[in-house]
Scaffold this active site. Structure first.
Site, PDB file in Angstrom:
ATOM      1  N   ASP A  85       2.294 -11.011   3.727  1.00 24.98           N
ATOM      2  CA  ASP A  85       1.551  -9.817   3.339  1.00 24.98           C
ATOM      3  C   ASP A  85       1.102  -9.024   4.562  1.00 24.98           C
ATOM      4  O   ASP A  85       0.127  -9.371   5.216  1.00 24.98           O
ATOM      5  CB  ASP A  85       0.336 -10.205   2.495  1.00 24.98           C
ATOM      6  CG  ASP A  85      -0.400  -8.992   1.948  1.00 24.98           C
ATOM      7  OD1 ASP A  85       0.203  -7.902   1.917  1.00 24.98           O
ATOM      8  OD2 ASP A  85      -1.568  -9.130   1.568  1.00 24.98           O
ATOM      9  N   ASP A 274       4.204  -1.918   3.365  1.00 23.58           N
ATOM     10  CA  ASP A 274       3.555  -3.156   2.921  1.00 23.58           C
ATOM     11  C   ASP A 274       4.583  -4.140   2.374  1.00 23.58           C
ATOM     12  O   ASP A 274       5.299  -3.830   1.416  1.00 23.58           O
ATOM     13  CB  ASP A 274       2.519  -2.822   1.841  1.00 23.58           C
ATOM     14  CG  ASP A 274       1.685  -4.019   1.425  1.00 23.58           C
ATOM     15  OD1 ASP A 274       1.788  -5.081   2.073  1.00 23.58           O
ATOM     16  OD2 ASP A 274       0.935  -3.902   0.447  1.00 23.58           O
TER      17      ASP A 274
END
Length: 398
Positions: A85, A274
């Site tokens: 992440d 992301d």
């Protein structure tokens, strides 16, 4: 990942940052195979300072819509699988005792079995963290230092002693295929930051919808050569630690949709890249312009989004009817995206949807991991650049 708020409470210090996920596509990225089990003998385990000239790395695997990372925590090493992440900076895993844990397939880490686990203390008490995602998933627990181990190109394990991690004792609604998250943002508690100055913010990954790939750190993560395009990354004071890029335009076939003249236009970052968000998000006003351009090309019959996320969807058995989409980032970084990157077949067979969701301020625009498929993506925080190289990621290291 889904929009989330992270609070690491060190009594006098409260750090808040935002993360991202999508309800449509689970808040988690894909699967990574990072570390093999190794001998517990100290002779075969080198600290990060002893691996001069070597680069840490991990294998990655696709798991529906998330990328996980295998790494080891504790002494003796205990293998966990956690999501990659880039939208957060905390490394956390579920820990025993679990007062309220979601079901996971793999065993849960028990700190009492590790000789190197040390709980952080704040004014004589435990230091707590809390992370809550927009899709209602969350993790709450305590902060600790622990030995974290991954692979190295030297052939020896890459060992990070006294790494800050979160020990989750109350977590809910995550997928059972993984046990936590690996934060990779610029934040102080991320894995890449805690590697230290010898590995100055260099990271690259190559996501694929099948097979295996790798995530690299250090000098082995540099993305260069023919076909590579680079764009500037930006830091913002509002959400420090996140990787912002500047999107200038989107081409839908031959139709060029500029951000200039819209509220989406910016000069110093308007979209977050992301790894933990599956789909791509645009602000609604600009998103509608892109949708209109797609709808102009597609002759199939429109249908409601069966996922309930108001995506632009059509009745069709083939992805071939859709136009090619190109993302134009600042500095001339034009990414011609494969149709797989931008169109998704829903669970309802015979329906394809544009993999872009419209959102409203103050939600951020996000360049998700599906759009990044089959690009070798390199982050260089010292040069403030993100680089892209079109790559067959599933075959790159086979």
């Amino acid at each position: 990942m889904s929009l989330a708020t992270t609070m690491i409470v060190l009594f006098l210090q409260i750090i808040t940052c935002s993360l991202f996920t999508t309800t449509a596509s689970s808040p988690h990225g894909f699967t990574i195979d990072l570390i093999q089990r190794r001998s517990n003998s100290s002779s075969s385990r080198l600290s990060k300072n002893q691996l001069q000239g070597a680069s840490p790395y991990a294998d990655t695997l696709f798991d529906y819509n998330i990328y996980l990372m295998k790494l080891q925590v504790g002494t003796p090493p205990f293998e966990i699988e956690a999501e990659i992440d880039t939208g957060s900076d905390l490394i956390w895993t579920q820990c025993m005792p679990c007062t309220n844990c979601y079901s996971q397939y793999a065993p849960i880490f028990d700190p009492s079995n590790s000789s190197t686990f040390k709980e952080k203390r704040c004014n004589g008490n435990s230091c707590h963290y809390k992370i809550i995602y927009a899709d209602t998933t969350y993790s709450k627990g305590t902060l600790a230092t622990e030995t974290v181990t991954i692979h190295s190109t030297s052939g020896e394990p890459f060992v990070m002693p006294e790494t800050t991690i979160g020990c989750g004792h109350n977590s809910s609604w995550f997928k059972p295929t993984f046990s936590g998250m690996v934060g990779l943002s610029w934040g102080p508690s991320s894995l890449i930051t805690q590697m230290g100055g010898e590995y100055p913010g260099l990271m690259s990954y190559c996501f694929a919808s099948q097979g295996t790939s790798k995530i690299n750190f250090g000098t082995n993560a540099i993305v260069a050569g023919d076909g590579v395009v680079s764009t500037t990354m930006f830091l913002t004071t509002a959400k420090p630690g996140l990787y912002y890029l500047n999107l200038d335009a989107v081409s839908v076939g031959d139709t060029h949709v500029e951000t200039m003249g819209t509220t989406f236009h910016a000069l110093e970052g308007n979209i977050i890249i992301d790894s933990g968000t599956t789909l791509t998000y645009f602000p609604v006003s600009y998103c509608n312009l892109v949708r209109e351009a797609v709808d102009h090309y597609v002759t199939a019959v429109r249908t409601a989004d069966p996922t309930g996320n108001d995506m632009l969807c059509y009745y069709t058995d083939t992805i071939d009817i859709f136009p090619v989409i190109t993302m134009h980032f600042s500095g001339g970084a034009d990414l011609v995206l494969d149709k797989y990157n931008m169109y998704i077949e829903t669970i309802t067979r015979g329906t394809f949807c544009l993999a872009i969701i419209c959102n409203n301020p103050p939600q951020d625009a996000i360049f998700g991991n599906r759009a990044q498929n089959n690009f070798l993506v390199g982050y260089d925080s010292s040069s403030l650049l993100v680089s892209f190289s079109p790559t067959n990621c599933s075959a790159l290291w086979n």
